[in-house]
Motif scaffolding. Structure first.
Motif, PDB file in Angstrom:
ATOM      1  N   LEU A 132       0.830  -1.206   0.000  1.00 48.16           N
ATOM      2  CA  LEU A 132       0.000   0.000   0.000  1.00 48.16           C
ATOM      3  C   LEU A 132       0.864   1.254   0.000  1.00 48.16           C
ATOM      4  O   LEU A 132       1.792   1.371   0.807  1.00 48.16           O
ATOM      5  N   HIS A 133       0.528   2.192  -0.868  1.00 46.19           N
ATOM      6  CA  HIS A 133       1.184   3.494  -0.866  1.00 46.19           C
ATOM      7  C   HIS A 133       0.535   4.376   0.197  1.00 46.19           C
ATOM      8  O   HIS A 133      -0.597   4.139   0.619  1.00 46.19           O
ATOM      9  N   ARG A 134       1.263   5.392   0.607  1.00 46.25           N
ATOM     10  CA  ARG A 134       0.807   6.284   1.675  1.00 46.25           C
ATOM     11  C   ARG A 134      -0.603   6.819   1.401  1.00 46.25           C
ATOM     12  O   ARG A 134      -1.452   6.823   2.282  1.00 46.25           O
ATOM     13  N   GLU A 135      -0.854   7.244   0.158  1.00 42.31           N
ATOM     14  CA  GLU A 135      -2.163   7.820  -0.186  1.00 42.31           C
ATOM     15  C   GLU A 135      -3.281   6.782  -0.015  1.00 42.31           C
ATOM     16  O   GLU A 135      -4.395   7.118   0.392  1.00 42.31           O
ATOM     17  N   GLU A 136      -2.984   5.533  -0.323  1.00 41.00           N
ATOM     18  CA  GLU A 136      -3.986   4.468  -0.187  1.00 41.00           C
ATOM     19  C   GLU A 136      -4.309   4.199   1.274  1.00 41.00           C
ATOM     20  O   GLU A 136      -5.465   3.965   1.636  1.00 41.00           O
ATOM     21  N   VAL A 137      -3.295   4.264   2.132  1.00 41.19           N
ATOM     22  CA  VAL A 137      -3.514   4.059   3.567  1.00 41.19           C
ATOM     23  C   VAL A 137      -4.342   5.214   4.126  1.00 41.19           C
ATOM     24  O   VAL A 137      -5.280   5.000   4.898  1.00 41.19           O
ATOM     25  N   GLU A 138      -4.001   6.430   3.721  1.00 45.91           N
ATOM     26  CA  GLU A 138      -4.760   7.598   4.184  1.00 45.91           C
ATOM     27  C   GLU A 138      -6.227   7.487   3.775  1.00 45.91           C
ATOM     28  O   GLU A 138      -7.127   7.824   4.554  1.00 45.91           O
ATOM     29  N   LYS A 139      -6.479   6.983   2.574  1.00 45.34           N
ATOM     30  CA  LYS A 139      -7.852   6.803   2.105  1.00 45.34           C
ATOM     31  C   LYS A 139      -8.576   5.734   2.929  1.00 45.34           C
ATOM     32  O   LYS A 139      -9.740   5.914   3.297  1.00 45.34           O
ATOM     33  N   LEU A 140      -7.904   4.637   3.246  1.00 46.11           N
ATOM     34  CA  LEU A 140      -8.504   3.590   4.087  1.00 46.11           C
ATOM     35  C   LEU A 140      -8.866   4.129   5.466  1.00 46.11           C
ATOM     36  O   LEU A 140      -9.930   3.829   6.001  1.00 46.11           O
ATOM     37  N   ILE A 141      -7.967   4.927   6.031  1.00 48.19           N
ATOM     38  CA  ILE A 141      -8.226   5.530   7.353  1.00 48.19           C
ATOM     39  C   ILE A 141      -9.442   6.448   7.273  1.00 48.19           C
ATOM     40  O   ILE A 141     -10.335   6.392   8.120  1.00 48.19           O
ATOM     41  N   GLU A 142      -9.482   7.274   6.245  1.00 50.89           N
ATOM     42  CA  GLU A 142     -10.607   8.196   6.070  1.00 50.89           C
ATOM     43  C   GLU A 142     -11.914   7.431   5.901  1.00 50.89           C
ATOM     44  O   GLU A 142     -12.920   7.767   6.530  1.00 50.89           O
ATOM     45  N   GLN A 143     -11.915   6.394   5.089  1.00 51.80           N
ATOM     46  CA  GLN A 143     -13.125   5.592   4.880  1.00 51.80           C
ATOM     47  C   GLN A 143     -13.574   4.937   6.177  1.00 51.80           C
ATOM     48  O   GLN A 143     -14.766   4.948   6.508  1.00 51.80           O
ATOM     49  N   GLU A 144     -12.639   4.375   6.910  1.00 50.69           N
ATOM     50  CA  GLU A 144     -12.962   3.716   8.180  1.00 50.69           C
ATOM     51  C   GLU A 144     -13.547   4.717   9.175  1.00 50.69           C
ATOM     52  O   GLU A 144     -14.549   4.439   9.843  1.00 50.69           O
TER      53      GLU A 144
END
Length: 164
Positions: free
Chosen positions: A143-155
């Protein structure tokens, strides 16, 4: 791969030596599947798991990807006389030692076997099992940083009831 040196299978049985889990610097890269499985297993949010157990590793083209932290002795942060998250371990770990570069040739397999005492011992893995692990390793993208940030935001949006 039909005429591969492992067409008749290869033996491997983990000896819990932690060779693949530590002793020298390295990276356990986490894919989305890996991260979500570990979060479920630990009963933690993505944000909390990343904060406690992860670090950012430099990747290609100036990007960063998610990886597990290491202890001071370079053992994986999840290593405690064995993997503390074994049922949810990352694909990279589960595929060991059937990584592409290790099963590329008999020479690379034997070279790795000089340091990994489980190579050549125990269960006979069939050609199909080895291929399944090799392919899983190759296809498991960190996972790239942007993808992790998106997962956190979605959660966080899901837990707050916000619709995105």
């Amino acid at each position: 791969m039909g005429d591969s040196f492992y067409k008749d299978g290869l033996c491997f049985q983990c000896q819990k030596c932690s060779f693949c889990c530590g002793h020298s610097p390295g990276f356990v890269y986490l894919s989305e599947r890996d991260l979500l499985e570990l979060c479920r297993y630990k009963k933690m949010s993505v944000r909390e798991f990343v904060r406690v157990y992860c670090r950012w590793a430099d990747w290609y083209y100036g990007t960063q990807v998610l990886a597990l932290k290491e202890q001071k002795n370079y053992d994986c942060i999840l290593w405690e006389n064995g993997c503390s998250c074994y049922p949810a371990r990352p694909v990279q770990c589960a595929a060991w030692p059937f990584w592409s570069w290790i099963v590329e040739s008999k020479e690379s397999w034997e070279e790795c076997g000089k340091e990994c005492p489980g190579i050549g011992k125990g269960k006979l893995f069939t050609f199909d099992e080895i291929e399944k692990n090799r392919i899983a390793y190759e296809e498991n993208k960190p996972l790239h940083r942007e993808e992790v940030e998106k997962l956190i935001e979605q959660e966080e949006n899901l837990s707050s009831g916000t619709i995105v």
